[in-house]
Each structure stands twice: as structure tokens, then as C-alpha cells.
Design a protein around this motif. Structure first.
Motif, PDB file in Angstrom:
ATOM      1  N   GLN A  67      21.915-121.148 -32.669  1.00  0.00           N
ATOM      2  CA  GLN A  67      22.973-120.732 -31.761  1.00  0.00           C
ATOM      3  C   GLN A  67      23.105-119.214 -31.697  1.00  0.00           C
ATOM      4  O   GLN A  67      23.530-118.663 -30.682  1.00  0.00           O
ATOM      5  CB  GLN A  67      24.299-121.352 -32.203  1.00  0.00           C
ATOM      6  CG  GLN A  67      24.353-122.867 -32.089  1.00  0.00           C
ATOM      7  CD  GLN A  67      25.514-123.457 -32.847  1.00  0.00           C
ATOM      8  OE1 GLN A  67      26.430-122.746 -33.254  1.00  0.00           O
ATOM      9  NE2 GLN A  67      25.481-124.772 -33.055  1.00  0.00           N
ATOM     10  N   ARG A  68      22.734-118.535 -32.775  1.00  0.00           N
ATOM     11  CA  ARG A  68      22.776-117.071 -32.803  1.00  0.00           C
ATOM     12  C   ARG A  68      21.475-116.458 -32.284  1.00  0.00           C
ATOM     13  O   ARG A  68      21.282-115.250 -32.404  1.00  0.00           O
ATOM     14  CB  ARG A  68      23.007-116.599 -34.242  1.00  0.00           C
ATOM     15  CG  ARG A  68      24.279-117.121 -34.882  1.00  0.00           C
ATOM     16  CD  ARG A  68      24.261-116.891 -36.388  1.00  0.00           C
ATOM     17  NE  ARG A  68      25.306-117.624 -37.062  1.00  0.00           N
ATOM     18  CZ  ARG A  68      26.486-117.110 -37.392  1.00  0.00           C
ATOM     19  NH1 ARG A  68      26.748-115.846 -37.121  1.00  0.00           N
ATOM     20  NH2 ARG A  68      27.392-117.840 -38.000  1.00  0.00           N
ATOM     21  N   PHE A  69      20.564-117.297 -31.750  1.00  0.00           N
ATOM     22  CA  PHE A  69      19.279-116.859 -31.188  1.00  0.00           C
ATOM     23  C   PHE A  69      18.340-116.314 -32.262  1.00  0.00           C
ATOM     24  O   PHE A  69      17.479-115.490 -31.997  1.00  0.00           O
ATOM     25  CB  PHE A  69      19.488-115.810 -30.088  1.00  0.00           C
ATOM     26  CG  PHE A  69      20.533-116.209 -29.086  1.00  0.00           C
ATOM     27  CD1 PHE A  69      20.321-117.251 -28.214  1.00  0.00           C
ATOM     28  CD2 PHE A  69      21.759-115.554 -29.048  1.00  0.00           C
ATOM     29  CE1 PHE A  69      21.290-117.628 -27.307  1.00  0.00           C
ATOM     30  CE2 PHE A  69      22.737-115.925 -28.148  1.00  0.00           C
ATOM     31  CZ  PHE A  69      22.495-116.969 -27.264  1.00  0.00           C
ATOM     32  N   GLY A  70      18.531-116.785 -33.507  1.00  0.00           N
ATOM     33  CA  GLY A  70      17.639-116.442 -34.600  1.00  0.00           C
ATOM     34  C   GLY A  70      17.067-117.689 -35.219  1.00  0.00           C
ATOM     35  O   GLY A  70      16.975-118.746 -34.592  1.00  0.00           O
ATOM     36  N   GLN A 358      20.774-106.100 -29.651  1.00  0.00           N
ATOM     37  CA  GLN A 358      21.644-104.928 -29.726  1.00  0.00           C
ATOM     38  C   GLN A 358      21.759-104.232 -28.382  1.00  0.00           C
ATOM     39  O   GLN A 358      22.846-103.770 -27.989  1.00  0.00           O
ATOM     40  CB  GLN A 358      21.126-103.961 -30.787  1.00  0.00           C
ATOM     41  CG  GLN A 358      21.425-104.364 -32.226  1.00  0.00           C
ATOM     42  CD  GLN A 358      21.073-103.273 -33.207  1.00  0.00           C
ATOM     43  OE1 GLN A 358      20.047-102.601 -33.065  1.00  0.00           O
ATOM     44  NE2 GLN A 358      21.918-103.086 -34.215  1.00  0.00           N
ATOM     45  N   ASP A 359      20.642-104.143 -27.656  1.00  0.00           N
ATOM     46  CA  ASP A 359      20.666-103.473 -26.350  1.00  0.00           C
ATOM     47  C   ASP A 359      21.538-104.226 -25.350  1.00  0.00           C
ATOM     48  O   ASP A 359      22.178-103.612 -24.494  1.00  0.00           O
ATOM     49  CB  ASP A 359      19.249-103.335 -25.809  1.00  0.00           C
ATOM     50  CG  ASP A 359      18.388-102.400 -26.649  1.00  0.00           C
ATOM     51  OD1 ASP A 359      18.965-101.595 -27.414  1.00  0.00           O
ATOM     52  OD2 ASP A 359      17.143-102.491 -26.560  1.00  0.00           O
ATOM     53  N   PHE A 360      21.553-105.579 -25.437  1.00  0.00           N
ATOM     54  CA  PHE A 360      22.327-106.364 -24.479  1.00  0.00           C
ATOM     55  C   PHE A 360      23.825-106.094 -24.602  1.00  0.00           C
ATOM     56  O   PHE A 360      24.576-106.347 -23.661  1.00  0.00           O
ATOM     57  CB  PHE A 360      22.060-107.865 -24.668  1.00  0.00           C
ATOM     58  CG  PHE A 360      20.678-108.288 -24.253  1.00  0.00           C
ATOM     59  CD1 PHE A 360      20.008-107.637 -23.229  1.00  0.00           C
ATOM     60  CD2 PHE A 360      20.037-109.347 -24.884  1.00  0.00           C
ATOM     61  CE1 PHE A 360      18.732-108.017 -22.846  1.00  0.00           C
ATOM     62  CE2 PHE A 360      18.771-109.738 -24.511  1.00  0.00           C
ATOM     63  CZ  PHE A 360      18.114-109.071 -23.496  1.00  0.00           C
ATOM     64  N   GLN A 361      24.260-105.597 -25.755  1.00  0.00           N
ATOM     65  CA  GLN A 361      25.683-105.298 -25.913  1.00  0.00           C
ATOM     66  C   GLN A 361      26.143-104.172 -24.999  1.00  0.00           C
ATOM     67  O   GLN A 361      27.317-104.099 -24.639  1.00  0.00           O
ATOM     68  CB  GLN A 361      25.970-104.909 -27.365  1.00  0.00           C
ATOM     69  CG  GLN A 361      25.612-105.969 -28.386  1.00  0.00           C
ATOM     70  CD  GLN A 361      25.911-105.537 -29.795  1.00  0.00           C
ATOM     71  OE1 GLN A 361      27.019-105.089 -30.096  1.00  0.00           O
ATOM     72  NE2 GLN A 361      24.937-105.645 -30.671  1.00  0.00           N
ATOM     73  N   PRO A 415      26.090-112.406  -9.849  1.00  0.00           N
ATOM     74  CA  PRO A 415      25.021-112.554 -10.848  1.00  0.00           C
ATOM     75  C   PRO A 415      25.542-112.295 -12.255  1.00  0.00           C
ATOM     76  O   PRO A 415      26.419-111.455 -12.472  1.00  0.00           O
ATOM     77  CB  PRO A 415      23.995-111.503 -10.417  1.00  0.00           C
ATOM     78  CG  PRO A 415      24.773-110.490  -9.642  1.00  0.00           C
ATOM     79  CD  PRO A 415      25.864-111.241  -8.955  1.00  0.00           C
ATOM     80  N   LEU A 416      24.977-113.036 -13.193  1.00  0.00           N
ATOM     81  CA  LEU A 416      25.312-112.844 -14.598  1.00  0.00           C
ATOM     82  C   LEU A 416      24.389-111.801 -15.207  1.00  0.00           C
ATOM     83  O   LEU A 416      23.209-111.726 -14.872  1.00  0.00           O
ATOM     84  CB  LEU A 416      25.168-114.161 -15.370  1.00  0.00           C
ATOM     85  CG  LEU A 416      26.108-115.307 -14.988  1.00  0.00           C
ATOM     86  CD1 LEU A 416      25.720-116.576 -15.749  1.00  0.00           C
ATOM     87  CD2 LEU A 416      27.557-114.934 -15.278  1.00  0.00           C
ATOM     88  N   GLY A 417      24.923-111.007 -16.109  1.00  0.00           N
ATOM     89  CA  GLY A 417      24.105-110.078 -16.859  1.00  0.00           C
ATOM     90  C   GLY A 417      23.559-110.738 -18.108  1.00  0.00           C
ATOM     91  O   GLY A 417      23.981-111.838 -18.495  1.00  0.00           O
ATOM     92  N   LEU A 422      23.863-114.764 -22.438  1.00  0.00           N
ATOM     93  CA  LEU A 422      23.702-115.136 -23.840  1.00  0.00           C
ATOM     94  C   LEU A 422      25.003-115.673 -24.421  1.00  0.00           C
ATOM     95  O   LEU A 422      24.991-116.613 -25.231  1.00  0.00           O
ATOM     96  CB  LEU A 422      23.214-113.940 -24.648  1.00  0.00           C
ATOM     97  CG  LEU A 422      21.771-113.485 -24.403  1.00  0.00           C
ATOM     98  CD1 LEU A 422      21.461-112.255 -25.236  1.00  0.00           C
ATOM     99  CD2 LEU A 422      20.789-114.600 -24.728  1.00  0.00           C
ATOM    100  N   ALA A 423      26.134-115.086 -24.035  1.00  0.00           N
ATOM    101  CA  ALA A 423      27.428-115.566 -24.528  1.00  0.00           C
ATOM    102  C   ALA A 423      27.695-116.997 -24.054  1.00  0.00           C
ATOM    103  O   ALA A 423      28.199-117.837 -24.818  1.00  0.00           O
ATOM    104  CB  ALA A 423      28.543-114.628 -24.073  1.00  0.00           C
TER     105      ALA A 423
END
Length: 1025
Positions: A67-70, A358-361, A415-417, A422-423
Motif C-alpha cells: 500500500q505504501r508502494f514499497g 519524494q518528487d511527487f510531493q 486531470p489528476l496529478g 498515488l493518494a
């Protein structure tokens, strides 16, 4: 204290600890380092890992990292500061056997069948119980949904207190089962513990004298509990425990009003309160041994006769003993723990993935996240993909939050970013991972949560979000991750199915799901077909579980299964398919490699998934599916995806059944997610050859049809004498001409479903009739040439019954057995992917085999007869003449009999070996009509004789008309009219032709030259005809 005093005190402490304040290498002995904080980043050999703030089971930890993409740490974090980590952490594994969800094992035991409520059924523990300061009672219960009155599952009565301990419950009509614990006459409130669905449920009740703490567990989860229930007093000693009845007196006083209705097994009693983890072990059919007062043994009970014999049952219990790998950072050693035991864990990322997250934040797409969180007054969508989960999510909260998210996305269709996408994916994954056992606690129906879930998934797949999907493709693996998430949600919804609601169907613009309870016995004949919206069971847009697979499940003892289908029609899948997720496909042959060059690959159809489940988990079944192409290409390679192979697309276990211009039908020996991937090629040839073959077939059928119609009209108009041979000829020509007529119109009937079915039925029937009369031709030939039986053959009524009745019966039976899949998709003919095609191929192969044997035997007899007659000639012929005689004797029957026996159809069996044979089959079958016209009309002696008689009769009528005209003109001729036979010179010879004796058969004649073979095969006539 002065600053100087502080310094002196500090130096004194350091000196007492044995360290020097000015040493550059200070010893840390006696000091404990600060532990790793949740969310803190740790550099490891794998990349970057973070310690979560949760303690979960191994499978839950794996889900949490997903769920955390890891992913769960796959090996010990070698470079992590070991002293700062907890004592033991989970370590991941790549093996598929361990990465699966917890499985269940089968536990065979005996159950007490109480059935309808009566006072005459009870089971009693033989020994009296001691005083109990704490206790736990557990059992597997199958509740009777019709028992809506309060019933007693078990009761304990003591000499001093009648109602020392009871577990009472009742079922709401069509709803949940509510239970309450009674201790020393004090009654706890009724609480919702499980759904009345006719399944086995594990129920436990715990109580402690200290504080009066009590709890009810169902299926491993705590459903109710509180304090203050008969606190400070134990359960009295000398107690008698009875299963299924309420004791109004010690060991008796039963009444049907309070009796239990249903089945009960696996009852255990402890003299202590079990912890939740120990209750889970009891549910797993592995009861903890400590403090066990009674272990389930039906033979150790005093059972009333009406409860005997106990019924053998098989329970499906979770496996608690499976161990998963751990790593202890203290000694730095690997170990293992029970997979269900909660442990801390590390979620790890590659350096590239961590940097992307981190960049997506920093992307400016936080408006949706902020608005949803503000409306919910809680953190629903994580502002950062690396944020810690705020709290454990319940189904009740999830239903409320999902409705808010659906409303916000519908009101803001932009459009979604990447951050917002991801959220949303994170939230959907968390909801889909919730346990199904919590569904009874919902204040809103679980189906409402499912509808909002599918709606959010559909909105996230909008074309306007294509760039966001491309941005996060390397992190989440593309939109297929959403497909698997919806499938998990569908599995959660399957637990809500009941007899009153056997199916759930949810459809939105770009996604949908269907969950259905399937009774296997009802589907054992025709199988099970599911159709997506806009599809058809016999056209593109459906998936079919064959009847053979259903019967295989029935043989396993499964009366009912749950079938789950999901489908997605978004064009996002076309854009977001990466080259790394596709197995490379080599050209099928050197010719393909030479004439084709791959240009691109894309998802070219809807994505349709199929899953079959029972109470133990997923069942793999073979399926066929037919999907419409969403993109066009000249050469199409269908590739069903396999979500089990790490999200990649594979063709393992799958093959193409039918390739249509705008759709494809495939077969797979397993159930998963399916789609058609279109591989676009530059093609040098293909459509031209198909068009040429269609043209040749149409022209050939037209020529054959004209020749057959002409032949049939000649038989009617010429007045050919009636005989067995001519009757068989007429029926064969009529049925074959009619079948070819319908064949020419079949292409136009494809646009109309009803017309297509009608044309298919007509062609099926008429071609079978034609082959039946071809067999009759062969049998008549056998009786005349091989058996040499000149008397009349079988009665024509029998020929008509076999020639028309048997084909009608075959067609009717085939339609009854295959009402849904009788007609193929894309063209008007039998479905070659079901057993329906054998209703045509089987009889045809039988006729062709029989007629081939007959022809071989006839040729052998003809050649033998030719040799005998050649030896009788004087002078004897030379070697070349003999060879010529024998060659002609072999060739003539083959040429004469091939078309009428239908042997040219044998070339159709070679089409699948090499497409070149298609031209040979089309050409030879097109010549069948002209062959019949030439052999059985133009060169037929009977037809020629009938035509000559017609001509002579016509000439006689003309001459007589002239004579009548002359008689009127001259008197002496008037008397001749009274005796026309004596005066008519032309009529007399006609009348005398039949007076020379009976007609003889022209089937045989002596062979004196090649013009007159020993066996005449083209003019059979019986005597007296």
C-alpha cells in the motif's frame, strides 16, 4: 546552583562512569541509543528502508508495504544501525508459496445435528466442573436461519445457581445472529456477532471474575465486550454443562422454547480467559492446551439418542503453524516466527523509486487531497506517499470516506496529478485489504461501499489522467494495479451474498464488477457465461466457463461456488502499457519474419477478469473469452495477461481459437485477468487472399447451384421413370442445391442474429440430408456391384426416414444441447469451439469413410472384371491395350462416383495443414454440381431416352394435328379417325417398341473394347421399370 557547581557535578558524574570528558573516542557503555522513529529513513544495501509504526502479521506487513508502494525487506538491513532497531523484524520472501494469503487446512471431525428445536436433544459433559474464576468456551456453530427465537448454545447449572453460565443467541430474519453471555444470572446485552448465512462460524466467549471482564469473539475477531458482568464472584462448583439446552434444573428441565437449532462441533472449555491470539489458534483448530477442561470428543459426551449418530463434517481452519522469516538485529541472526504473530517490519524502496515518491510531493496537485481531508475532518488521502498511516481504517469509516472522495472527484473532473493519483490508489488499497469479517459492524450496507469504490476507480481511469498514469508507471506498475485492487474489493463483497441476494452487479462508465453465487449442478450442462455490458453470449464481450470445468468442480464435492468478474474499458490501458510488461513474441515462422515487421503493441480490448472461489479460497478453472478490438491492426496477436506473474502479460496456457476482423476468441486453462493485446505489423499479404477465396467460393457455389437446379428440372420435366436410383438422385440434388443456396446467402444474414441462426439451422440440416443421400447412393452401388443383388433394394420409406429423419433428429438434439453456443461468432455456421460442430463433422466423416470403402471395393471389382473379359477376347489384346483397359476401368468409376459419393469433401480436412488446400477444396466442391449434371443428366441413358421419347411424342402430336386438318379437308380420311392405330404409320412403331419383351438391365454388358466396360456405372435400371 552556580554554573561552576554544574560543571563540577558534570565532571564528577563522568569520572564515576569511568570515562574522560576530553577523549575523542568516548565509550558508549551504559548508554542506550535512541530507537529508530517510525518513518525514519535508513540506508541499506537494497536502497532505502523505513520502519513503520505498526506491528502486523507477516501477510499484513506485506500488504502494508504494498500500500505504501514499497516492499517488505527481502534481506537483513546490513548497513542499518542494528542497536536502534526492535528486537525482531519481518523479512520478505520472493517465493510465491509464502507470498500468498494465509491458506486453510481441512479438519475432519463429527458434529451434533440438533436440527429443529426440541427438548429431546442434548449433550452433557459427564464430569462436574470446579469453581471457575475465569473461563473460555469455544465452538464451531452452523446456525439455522429459521431459528429466530432466542436459543441456548450451551448452559452451565450448579446446585446453588441454575443459570451459572449461558450463551444465548437468536437470528434476525434475513440478517445477523445476535448473542449474549449470561453469568450467575446477570445478562449482557445481545450483540451482533456474525451473519446468518448457513456457514460454519467459530464463536468464543471469555469471562473473568476480576472486574467482570467478558468478550465475545466470532471468526477470530472480538465482536463485543465490557466490564462489570458478575464481578467478584466465581462460577459455582459442581456445575453441569449441557450443549444445546437451557437447564431449568440441574442437568434437566429442558424446553423446546429455549433449545438450540442448527449444528455444533469442536466445543472446548478452558478455566482461563484466552487472549485474542489464543482465540485465533482455537479458531485454527489448534486449541491451546493450557487450562483445557474439555477437548472436543463426541464419544465422551452423554448424548440423547435423537442426537446420534454424529455427522462427519470437514472444517476449513486457518493454518497458524506456518512460519515466516524474521531477522534479529541484536545478534544479527535470521530466525522465524509464526506468520500470524504481530511483528514490526521495514518497508523498502529502490533509490530511484524513493526519489520519485519524494518528487511527487512537490507537484501542485494537492487541492483534491486537501478538500477530501477537510470534508472528512480526518486524514483520508495521505499528502505524501511516504507518510505514516494515521490510524487503522474500519469499514464504517471507509464507507463514509469513500462517498466523500467519489463526490469530490465527480465535482472536479479535471486531470489528476501524480501525487493525488498515488493518494487515491493508497486509499483504495487500504479499503480493499480490510477483512471481510468486519462487515457486520457497518452502519451502511457494504454494497454501498462497493458502488462508491468502483465509481472512484472509474473516475481515476479517465483519459484526462493519462499523463499521471504515465508518471507513476515505474512506481505502481501502471493501471493494472487498479484492476487487481478492484478484484480484491469484489472478493470482499462476495462475503455478503445470501439466499435472498445471490448476486451483486455494479457498473460505472469505465469499470464494473459482478459477484454471483453459482449452483454448479444447474450449470453442469451448458456451463456458465458472463457478459459485460454491451456484449452478447455468442458475440464479443463475454467469458465462458465450460460445462466440463463445472462438472470437474462438482466431482470435488462443491455444490456451490462464488464467481467474480470485473471489467475495464478505459483507453488508459492503451497508453500505459510498457514494453517491460510484455513478453516478447517471436514470429511464428520464417515466412512471417520475412513478410512482417512489428510496429507497436497496445491493449486493444476491454480487460475482463474471472475468478472462482469457494470457502477455502480461489479455484482455477479453464475459460474461453471473446473480446472486441478497440484498436485496429492488420495482424493481431491476442495475449491474455497473467496478473500472478508480477503484473506482466503472458500467453502461458492460452491459445487463440478464432481470429475475426474486429474481435478475437481465446482459450485459457486458468482464470485470471484477460485482454487482447494488438501487435501491429506491416503486412505484405493477407486480406487479398481472403477476398480471393471468398470470391472463388461464391462463384463456385453459384455454378454448382445452377448445374444442380438444371439437373433436377431435367429429371422432372423429362419424365425419367421412377426407380430407387432416380429417387435417390433427386433427393441428393434437391438437398445439395438448397444447402448451397443458403450458403450463398449466409454472408448477408450475419447482420441479423435471428436470420443467422435460421440460416445456420437450414444449412446444418440440408448438408446432413445431402450426405445421408450420398450414403444411400453408396449403399445402392454396393448392392448392385458388390453384392450383385438385382431384386429391389430397401424400401423407399426406410430411405426417406434415414435420409431426412435422422438429420432432423441430429439438428433438434444439437439445438437442445447447445441453445446458447450453437452458432459461431462472426459468421453463420456451427460453433467450432463447442461440441456442436461434431453434430456435423461426425456424420460427415462416417459417410465419407463408408463411401470411400465402397468406392475402393467397386474399383477392385471393376478391374477384376476387366481382366477376365480381356482374357476372353480373341485375338488377345497386347500389353499396352491391357494396361489401357485396366486404367480406364479404374479411372471411369472414380470420375463417375467421386461427386455423387461426396468424396471431394475429403480435401476440406486438409485445410488446417496448409492453407493452399483451401483452394483445392473450393475448386473441387464447386465442380460437384457440374459433375452431377454431366454424369447423371447429359450422359445418363435414362435421361437421354426420356428426352428422345419427349421429342418423338412431340413430333407425333404435330403430325397427328396435320392429319386431322387434312381429314377435315377430304372425306375418305374421315373413317380413319375411328381407327387411328391402323392408319397412323408413325404411331404404330411407337406402340410396337414395348412388345419385343421385357426390358433388361443395362447395368452390365460384356467388355469387348474400351468403349464398353465390363461394369456400366452410370445407368442403373431395375427390371420392369
Amino acid at each position: 546552583m552556580t554554573p561552576l557547581g554544574h560543571c563540577l557535578l558534570y565532571l564528577l558524574i563522568r569520572s564515576l562512569s569511568g570515562t574522560s570528558y576530553n577523549s575523542s573516542h568516548e565509550s558508549r557503555k551504559g548508554w542506550s541509543p535512541a530507537p529508530v522513529a517510525p518513518g525514519e529513513m535508513l540506508q541499506t544495501a537494497e536502497g532505502v528502508c523505513t520502519l513503520t509504526g505498526q506491528r502486523l502479521s507477516w501477510w499484513q506487513a506485506q500488504e502494508s508495504c504494498d500500500q505504501r508502494f514499497g516492499h517488505l525487506a527481502l534481506r537483513p538491513p546490513e548497513r542499518a544501525p542494528a542497536p536502534r532497531l526492535p528486537n525482531s523484524v519481518w523479512v520478505g520472501q520472493r517465493e510465491a508459496a509464502l507470498r500468498r494469503q494465509p491458506q486453510r487446512r481441512e479438519h475432519s471431525t463429527a458434529a451434533l445435528v440438533f436440527g429443529e428445536r426440541t427438548a429431546k436433544k442434548a449433550a452433557r459433559l459427564p464430569a462436574a466442573l470446579p469453581a471457575l474464576a475465569a473461563l473460555t468456551a469455544c465452538a464451531h456453530v452452523q446456525w439455522d436461519a429459521a431459528a429466530t427465537e432466542v436459543a441456548t448454545v450451551f448452559s452451565l447449572a450448579a446446585p446453588s445457581v441454575a443459570n451459572a453460565l449461558q450463551l444465548r443467541a437468536f437470528a434476525e430474519p434475513g440478517g445477523p445472529v445476535r448473542a449474549a453471555l449470561v453469568v450467575r444470572g446477570h445478562h449482557a446485552p445481545f450483540s451482533h456477532i456474525f451473519r446468518s448465512d448457513g456457514r460454519w462460524h467459530h464463536v468464543c466467549a471469555t469471562w473473568e471474575q476480576r472486574g467482570g471482564r467478558w468478550a465475545l469473539f466470532a471468526d477470530g475477531r472480538r465482536r463485543a465486550g465490557a466490564r462489570g458482568l458478575s464481578a467478584g464472584q466465581p462460577v459455582p462448583p459442581e456445575g453441569v454443562l449441557v450443549l444445546g439446552q437451557d437447564q431449568d434444573s440441574l442437568g434437566g428441565g429442558f424446553s423446546a422454547r429455549d433449545a438450540f437449532g442448527g449444528n455444533l462441533t469442536d466445543f472446548h472449555l478452558w478455566d482461563r480467559a484466552l487472549s485474542p491470539a489464543q482465540v485465533s489458534r482455537a479458531r485454527a483448530c489448534a486449541p491451546p492446551p493450557g487450562g483445557l477442561l474439555f477437548q472436543w470428543d463426541p464419544e465422551a459426551l452423554d448424548v440423547t439418542p435423537l442426537l446420534l449418530p454424529a455427522l462427519p463434517v470437514s472444517l476449513l481452519c486457518p493454518v497458524p503453524s506456518e512460519e515466516c522469516p524474521t531477522w534479529n538485529p541484536g545478534p544479527g541472526t535470521k530466525s522465524s516466527e509464526l506468520c500470524l504473530h504481530p511483528q514490526p517490519f521495514l518497508c523498502c524502496y529502490s533509490k530511484e523509486t524513493y526519489q520519485q515518491l519524494q518528487d511527487f510531493q512537490s507537484w501542485p496537485d494537492q487541492d483534491i487531497i486537501s478538500r477530501v481531508n477537510a470534508l472528512a475532518n480526518a486524514t483520508v488521502l495521505l499528502p505524501s506517499p511516504l507518510s505514516e498511516f494515521p490510524r487503522i481504517l474500519s469499514l464504517d469509516k471507509a464507507s463514509s470516506f469513500m462517498g466523500l472522495l467519489e463526490r469530490v472527484l465527480a465535482e472536479e473532473p479535471g486531470p489528476l496529478g501524480p501525487g493525488a493519483l498515488l493518494a487515491i490508489l493508497n486509499f483504495l488499497r487500504r479499503v480493499a485489504a480490510l477483512r471481510a469479517e468486519e462487515q457486520e459492524l457497518l452502519t451502511n450496507p457494504l454494497e454501498e461501499l462497493g458502488r462508491s469504490f468502483v465509481s472512484v476507480a472509474s473516475l481515476a481511469l479517465g483519459e484526462q489522467s493519462a499523463s499521471a498514469w504515465l508518471s507513476v508507471r515505474e512506481v505502481v506498475g501502471g493501471p493494472m494495479t487498479l484492476v487487481m485492487t478492484v478484484q480484491r474489493m469484489a472478493s470482499l463483497l462476495s462475503s455478503t451474498l445470501t439466499i435472498a441476494q445471490p448476486q451483486i452487479h455494479i457498473q460505472h462508465r469505465l469499470a464494473g464488477l459482478a459477484v454471483q453465487s453459482l449452483h454448479l449442478r444447474g450449470a453442469s450442462v451448458g456451463g456458465h457465461t458472463f457478459t459485460i455490458p454491451g456484449g452478447h453470449p455468442n458475440e464479443p464481450g463475454h467469458i465462458h466457463i465450460p460445462a466440463g470445468e463445472v462438472r470437474r468442480l462438482l466431482k470435488k464435492g462443491l455444490p456451490e461456488v462464488t464467481v467474480i468478474h470485473t471489467w475495464f474499458t478505459s483507453s488508459i490501458f492503451q497508453y500505459a502499457l510498457g514494453a517491460t510488461s510484455l513478453e516478447s513474441q517471436a514470429p511464428g515462422s520464417p515466412e512471417e519474419a520475412r513478410t512482417q515487421r512489428s510496429l507497436s503493441t497496445q491493449v486493444g480490448s476491454a480487460i475482463l477478469s474471472s475468478e472462482v472461489r469457494d470457502t477455502a479460497g480461489e479455484l482455477s478453472t479453464a475459460v474461453t473469452f471473446h473480446l472486441q478490438h478497440q484498436a485496429q491492426s492488420e495482424i493481431i496477436l491476442p495475449l491474455p495477461p497473467n496478473s500472478d506473474a508480477g503484473g506482466s502479460w503472458a500467453t502461458t496456457g492460452c491459445l487463440v481459437l478464432t481470429l475475426h476482423p474486429d474481435s478475437t476468441t481465446c482459450f485459457c486453462n486458468h482464470s485470471t485477468s484477460f485482454a487482447i493485446l494488438l501487435q501491429v505489423y506491416e503486412a505484405q499479404e493477407g486480406p487479398e487472399e481472403d477476398s480471393l477465396l471468398r470470391t472463388l467460393s461464391f462463384v463456385g457455389c453459384g455454378v454448382s447451384l445452377c448445374a444442380l437446379v438444371t439437373t433436377f428440372l431435367l429429371f422432372l420435366v423429362a419424365g425419367v421413370p421412377t426407380s430407387e436410383r432416380t429417387t435417390i438422385h433427386k433427393n441428393l440434388i434437391l438437398s445439395l442445391a438448397s444447402a448451397e443456396g443458403f450458403l450463398m446467402t449466409s454472408e448477408w444474414a450475419e447482420a441479423n442474429k435471428v436470420a443467422c441462426v435460421a440460416v445456420t439451422v437450414a444449412m446444418h440440416l440440408l448438408f446432413l440430408v445431402a450426405f445421408s443421400w450420398m450414403l444411400a447412393e453408396g449403399l445402392l452401388l454396393w448392392s448392385r456391384v458388390v453384392a450383385v443383388r438385382m431384386q429391389p433394394g430397401p424400401r423407399m420409406r426406410l430411405c426417406y426416414a434415414a435420409g431426412w429423419g435422422i438429420p432432423v433428429a441430429i439438428v433438434v438434439i444439437t439445438l437442445a444441447m447447445h441453445p446458447q453456443d450453437y452458432v459461431a461468432s462472426g459468421h453463420c455456421w456451427l460453433n467450432v469451439h463447442t461440441d456442436a460442430i461434431w453434430a456435423f463433422v461426425g456424420p460427415v466423416l462416417f459417410v465419407l469413410t463408408a463411401n470411400t470403402c465402397i468406392l475402393v471395393r467397386v474399383v477392385m471389382i471393376t478391374v477384376s472384371s476387366t481382366r477376365r473379359h480381356a482374357r476372353m477376347l480373341n485375338p488377345p489384346p497386347g500389353l499396352q491395350e491391357k494396361i489401357r483397359f485396366q486404367m480406364w476401368a479404374m479411372v471411369k468409376p472414380v470420375l463417375a462416383l467421386l461427386p455423387v459419393l461426396g468424396l471431394t469433401w475429403l480435401f476440406g480436412l486438409l485445410v488446417h495443414i496448409n492453407p493452399t488446400w483451401a483452394y483445392a477444396a473450393v475448386g473441387l466442391n464447386s465442380l460437384q454440381g457440374p459433375y452431377i449434371f454431366l454424369v447423371y443428366a447429359v450422359y445418363n441413358g435414362e435421361v437421354q431416352h426420356a428426352l428422345r421419347r419427349m421429342a418423338e411424342k412431340k413430333a407425333a402430336e404435330v403430325l397427328r394435328a396435320e392429319q386431322v386438318h387434312l381429314t377435315k379437308a377430304s372425306g375418305p380420311w374421315a373413317m380413319a379417325l375411328e381407327n387411328p392405330t391402323a392408319w397412323d404409320p408413325l404411331r404404330r412403331p411407337v406402340a410396337l417398341r414395348g412388345t419385343h419383351g421385357p426390358r433388361i438391365s443395362t447395368a452390365f454388358s460384356s467388355i469387348a473394347e474400351p468403349r464398353r466396360p465390363a461394369v456400366e456405372l452410370t445407368a442403373f435400371r431395375t427390371s420392369g421399370v
